[in-house]
Design a protein around this motif. Structure first.
Motif, PDB file in Angstrom:
ATOM      1  N   VAL A   7      32.241  48.660  43.253  1.00  0.00           N
ATOM      2  CA  VAL A   7      32.331  47.206  43.189  1.00  0.00           C
ATOM      3  C   VAL A   7      31.694  46.574  44.424  1.00  0.00           C
ATOM      4  CG1 VAL A   7      33.915  45.245  43.173  1.00  0.00           C
ATOM      5  CG2 VAL A   7      34.435  47.286  41.820  1.00  0.00           C
ATOM      6  N   ARG A  37      52.084  41.775  44.453  1.00  0.00           N
ATOM      7  CA  ARG A  37      53.106  42.535  43.742  1.00  0.00           C
ATOM      8  C   ARG A  37      52.737  42.555  42.266  1.00  0.00           C
ATOM      9  NH1 ARG A  37      59.638  42.141  43.840  1.00  0.00           N
ATOM     10  NH2 ARG A  37      59.967  42.713  41.685  1.00  0.00           N
ATOM     11  N   VAL A  38      52.639  43.745  41.719  1.00  0.00           N
ATOM     12  CA  VAL A  38      52.120  43.894  40.362  1.00  0.00           C
ATOM     13  C   VAL A  38      53.029  44.796  39.552  1.00  0.00           C
ATOM     14  CG1 VAL A  38      50.139  44.648  39.005  1.00  0.00           C
ATOM     15  CG2 VAL A  38      49.796  43.666  41.251  1.00  0.00           C
ATOM     16  N   PRO A  67      41.672  37.902  40.563  1.00  0.00           N
ATOM     17  CA  PRO A  67      41.943  38.937  39.560  1.00  0.00           C
ATOM     18  C   PRO A  67      41.985  40.338  40.149  1.00  0.00           C
ATOM     19  CG  PRO A  67      40.171  37.497  38.813  1.00  0.00           C
ATOM     20  CD  PRO A  67      40.483  37.099  40.218  1.00  0.00           C
ATOM     21  N   LEU A  68      41.145  40.606  41.126  1.00  0.00           N
ATOM     22  CA  LEU A  68      41.089  41.964  41.663  1.00  0.00           C
ATOM     23  C   LEU A  68      42.406  42.410  42.274  1.00  0.00           C
ATOM     24  CD1 LEU A  68      37.566  42.510  43.195  1.00  0.00           C
ATOM     25  CD2 LEU A  68      38.353  42.729  40.848  1.00  0.00           C
ATOM     26  N   ARG A 119      37.313  27.228  29.041  1.00  0.00           N
ATOM     27  CA  ARG A 119      36.879  28.623  29.032  1.00  0.00           C
ATOM     28  C   ARG A 119      36.918  29.176  30.456  1.00  0.00           C
ATOM     29  NH1 ARG A 119      31.580  27.789  30.366  1.00  0.00           N
ATOM     30  NH2 ARG A 119      30.842  25.678  30.014  1.00  0.00           N
ATOM     31  N   HIS A 120      36.504  30.413  30.593  1.00  0.00           N
ATOM     32  CA  HIS A 120      36.550  31.012  31.918  1.00  0.00           C
ATOM     33  C   HIS A 120      35.541  32.135  31.992  1.00  0.00           C
ATOM     34  CE1 HIS A 120      39.009  33.592  29.411  1.00  0.00           C
ATOM     35  NE2 HIS A 120      38.812  34.562  30.272  1.00  0.00           N
ATOM     36  N   SER A 121      35.198  32.494  33.215  1.00  0.00           N
ATOM     37  CA  SER A 121      34.289  33.627  33.402  1.00  0.00           C
ATOM     38  C   SER A 121      34.950  34.613  34.352  1.00  0.00           C
ATOM     39  CB  SER A 121      32.976  33.145  34.013  1.00  0.00           C
ATOM     40  OG  SER A 121      33.212  32.697  35.343  1.00  0.00           O
ATOM     41  N   PHE A 122      34.737  35.873  34.087  1.00  0.00           N
ATOM     42  CA  PHE A 122      35.186  36.904  35.038  1.00  0.00           C
ATOM     43  C   PHE A 122      34.283  38.102  34.869  1.00  0.00           C
ATOM     44  CE2 PHE A 122      38.221  40.623  35.752  1.00  0.00           C
ATOM     45  CZ  PHE A 122      37.978  40.660  37.118  1.00  0.00           C
ATOM     46  N   GLU A 123      33.524  38.417  35.893  1.00  0.00           N
ATOM     47  CA  GLU A 123      32.640  39.575  35.840  1.00  0.00           C
ATOM     48  C   GLU A 123      32.689  40.282  37.184  1.00  0.00           C
ATOM     49  OE1 GLU A 123      31.115  40.343  32.959  1.00  0.00           O
ATOM     50  OE2 GLU A 123      31.805  38.489  32.008  1.00  0.00           O
ATOM     51  N   ILE A 124      32.586  41.611  37.106  1.00  0.00           N
ATOM     52  CA  ILE A 124      32.596  42.413  38.325  1.00  0.00           C
ATOM     53  C   ILE A 124      31.211  43.011  38.510  1.00  0.00           C
ATOM     54  CG2 ILE A 124      33.603  44.445  39.421  1.00  0.00           C
ATOM     55  CD1 ILE A 124      36.143  43.916  37.862  1.00  0.00           C
ATOM     56  N   TYR A 125      30.637  42.834  39.678  1.00  0.00           N
ATOM     57  CA  TYR A 125      29.287  43.323  39.935  1.00  0.00           C
ATOM     58  C   TYR A 125      29.305  44.477  40.919  1.00  0.00           C
ATOM     59  CZ  TYR A 125      28.290  38.829  37.837  1.00  0.00           C
ATOM     60  OH  TYR A 125      28.262  37.777  36.965  1.00  0.00           O
ATOM     61  N   GLY A 126      28.395  45.423  40.693  1.00  0.00           N
ATOM     62  CA  GLY A 126      28.335  46.572  41.587  1.00  0.00           C
ATOM     63  C   GLY A 126      27.306  47.560  41.089  1.00  0.00           C
ATOM     64  N   PHE A 183      44.494  32.637  43.264  1.00  0.00           N
ATOM     65  CA  PHE A 183      44.660  33.845  42.458  1.00  0.00           C
ATOM     66  C   PHE A 183      43.325  34.565  42.410  1.00  0.00           C
ATOM     67  CE2 PHE A 183      44.157  36.057  38.441  1.00  0.00           C
ATOM     68  CZ  PHE A 183      45.367  36.702  38.260  1.00  0.00           C
ATOM     69  N   PHE A 217      40.723  43.842  30.666  1.00  0.00           N
ATOM     70  CA  PHE A 217      41.593  43.022  31.511  1.00  0.00           C
ATOM     71  C   PHE A 217      41.070  41.600  31.484  1.00  0.00           C
ATOM     72  CE2 PHE A 217      42.417  40.918  35.530  1.00  0.00           C
ATOM     73  CZ  PHE A 217      43.753  41.216  35.794  1.00  0.00           C
ATOM     74  N   ASP A 257      54.701  40.399  36.492  1.00  0.00           N
ATOM     75  CA  ASP A 257      55.758  40.347  37.493  1.00  0.00           C
ATOM     76  C   ASP A 257      55.502  39.159  38.407  1.00  0.00           C
ATOM     77  OD1 ASP A 257      57.382  40.675  39.671  1.00  0.00           O
ATOM     78  OD2 ASP A 257      57.136  42.832  39.747  1.00  0.00           O
ATOM     79  N   ARG A 267      30.855  42.775  44.260  1.00  0.00           N
ATOM     80  CA  ARG A 267      31.455  41.438  44.278  1.00  0.00           C
ATOM     81  C   ARG A 267      31.940  41.093  42.879  1.00  0.00           C
ATOM     82  NH1 ARG A 267      26.981  38.537  42.678  1.00  0.00           N
ATOM     83  NH2 ARG A 267      25.028  39.672  42.933  1.00  0.00           N
ATOM     84  N   HIS A 268      32.462  39.884  42.738  1.00  0.00           N
ATOM     85  CA  HIS A 268      32.986  39.499  41.436  1.00  0.00           C
ATOM     86  C   HIS A 268      32.973  37.988  41.317  1.00  0.00           C
ATOM     87  CE1 HIS A 268      36.359  39.115  44.171  1.00  0.00           C
ATOM     88  NE2 HIS A 268      36.904  38.267  43.306  1.00  0.00           N
ATOM     89  N   SER A 269      33.022  37.521  40.086  1.00  0.00           N
ATOM     90  CA  SER A 269      33.104  36.079  39.856  1.00  0.00           C
ATOM     91  C   SER A 269      34.312  35.802  38.983  1.00  0.00           C
ATOM     92  CB  SER A 269      31.841  35.583  39.159  1.00  0.00           C
ATOM     93  OG  SER A 269      31.789  36.121  37.843  1.00  0.00           O
ATOM     94  N   PHE A 270      34.975  34.710  39.251  1.00  0.00           N
ATOM     95  CA  PHE A 270      36.063  34.257  38.379  1.00  0.00           C
ATOM     96  C   PHE A 270      36.159  32.755  38.521  1.00  0.00           C
ATOM     97  CE2 PHE A 270      40.836  33.505  37.973  1.00  0.00           C
ATOM     98  CZ  PHE A 270      40.776  33.360  36.592  1.00  0.00           C
ATOM     99  N   GLU A 271      35.883  32.054  37.459  1.00  0.00           N
ATOM    100  CA  GLU A 271      35.977  30.594  37.482  1.00  0.00           C
ATOM    101  C   GLU A 271      36.570  30.133  36.164  1.00  0.00           C
ATOM    102  OE1 GLU A 271      35.138  28.944  40.282  1.00  0.00           O
ATOM    103  OE2 GLU A 271      34.365  30.759  41.238  1.00  0.00           O
ATOM    104  N   ILE A 272      37.364  29.082  36.262  1.00  0.00           N
ATOM    105  CA  ILE A 272      37.984  28.508  35.074  1.00  0.00           C
ATOM    106  C   ILE A 272      37.358  27.142  34.827  1.00  0.00           C
ATOM    107  CG2 ILE A 272      40.152  27.672  34.085  1.00  0.00           C
ATOM    108  CD1 ILE A 272      41.610  29.704  35.800  1.00  0.00           C
ATOM    109  N   VAL A 306      41.857  27.782  43.416  1.00  0.00           N
ATOM    110  CA  VAL A 306      42.973  28.387  42.710  1.00  0.00           C
ATOM    111  C   VAL A 306      43.428  29.580  43.527  1.00  0.00           C
ATOM    112  CG1 VAL A 306      43.019  30.176  40.942  1.00  0.00           C
ATOM    113  CG2 VAL A 306      42.933  27.780  40.277  1.00  0.00           C
ATOM    114  N   TYR A 351      45.273  41.950  41.054  1.00  0.00           N
ATOM    115  CA  TYR A 351      46.274  42.248  40.034  1.00  0.00           C
ATOM    116  C   TYR A 351      45.795  43.237  38.999  1.00  0.00           C
ATOM    117  CZ  TYR A 351      48.664  38.608  42.360  1.00  0.00           C
ATOM    118  OH  TYR A 351      49.285  37.887  43.346  1.00  0.00           O
ATOM    119  N   MET A 352      44.555  43.645  39.116  1.00  0.00           N
ATOM    120  CA  MET A 352      43.955  44.531  38.139  1.00  0.00           C
ATOM    121  C   MET A 352      44.230  45.977  38.523  1.00  0.00           C
ATOM    122  SD  MET A 352      40.011  44.121  37.222  1.00  0.00           S
ATOM    123  CE  MET A 352      39.345  45.245  36.022  1.00  0.00           C
TER     124      MET A 352
END
Lengths: 144, 144
Positions: B124, B71-72, B108-109, A126-133, B106, A106, A73, B126-131, B104, B111-112
């Motif tokens: 949770v 908005r999701v 991910p958290l 490429r890309h990285s996405f990881e959730i830590y906890g 955006f 996801f 959306d 923390r998290h990582s997201f890199e392109i 960037v 929209y997930m």
DNA sequence: TTTAGTGCAAAAATTTTGCACATAG
DNA sequence: CTATGTGCAAAATTTTTGCACTAAA
């Protein structure tokens, strides 16, 4: 996601490979943007006039349920669809205590509007996405 | 995203702080799920009966445009809204050649669907997201 | 006091569905 | 040949909008 994967998924779940579905898959393959139902329909009806909007609606529904398409959306009232990223990469919930990593179903790239990336002419590799906890096991262990 | 951030954003953009908006913000603060317009409305109308659906529609629109709400689309026909993650963390397009990192817009958290995380009772942190890829500057340089 | 917000009702827009016929397997 | 898919038309649902009144700043 590749042509063969899509066809296999359809067959394995008892869906037929109709010309309408093939046309839709052709449009979606190699399309980096998220398309509305109308956009999909209009790109096909040029050379294949016998395709109704209803059918496109029904088939994006089927394909989304089969985890072939991501439904997103962007804020106008229309649903948009794009082929999911290829399998073979996964993201995780990583426990900071025991180090266990559980897969998460996801991938951010499926849901991200590629516009800003495209505008910057950045070539994604490429890309990285990881959730830590902390996982449930570790959280209850520590509480004792 | 915190109460003060929301109020500031509204004021800075010339929006008024009405009781209806305050009620909505209260519902959204500390709500980990993505809520539909109807859900937001019904949680408020219990104790504040004088709130129309239209107003909720209008205000989720305002808040989404102010980058307060994400908005999701979860696949049923209804738009869902959640407060954005707090600022102060960013994700990037990282160039594998020159190492430059561009922000960037955006996370991910936002929209997930948090359902799978919640079900696993994962906390949770923390998290990582890199392109990763190649920026336009490096791509054109290399082509020479 | 002025500009923006709200509620109501009606309208717009997207998406879904029932049915008869067509078609893939 | 049988079960699924399609097109058409109508319906359902969500979301938007015009207008007069209210209320925040």
């Amino acid at each position: 996601m590749q042509l063969q994967d899509v066809l296999t998924k359809l067959r394995e779940n008892g869906y037929k490979i109709t010309p309408q579905r093939q046309e839709m898959i052709n449009v979606l393959l190699g399309e980096p943007e998220h398309l509305t139902v109308e956009e999909i329909h209009s790109r096909i009806s040029h050379h294949y006039p016998h395709l109704s909007l209803d059918t496109v609606y029904r088939n994006v529904g089927v394909l989304a349920r089969l985890n072939v398409l991501a439904r997103v959306d962007f804020g106008d009232g229309k649903a948009r669809y794009k082929l999911l990223e290829p399998d073979g990469h996964k993201h995780h919930l990583v426990c900071l205590s025991c180090g266990n990593a559980e897969e998460v179903n996801f991938c951010p790239l499926d849901y991200m509007d590629a516009y800003s990336i495209k505008e910057k002419k950045f070539a994604v590799q490429r890309h990285s996405f990881e959730i830590y906890g902390y996982c449930w096991a570790c959280r209850t262990k520590e509480a004792n």
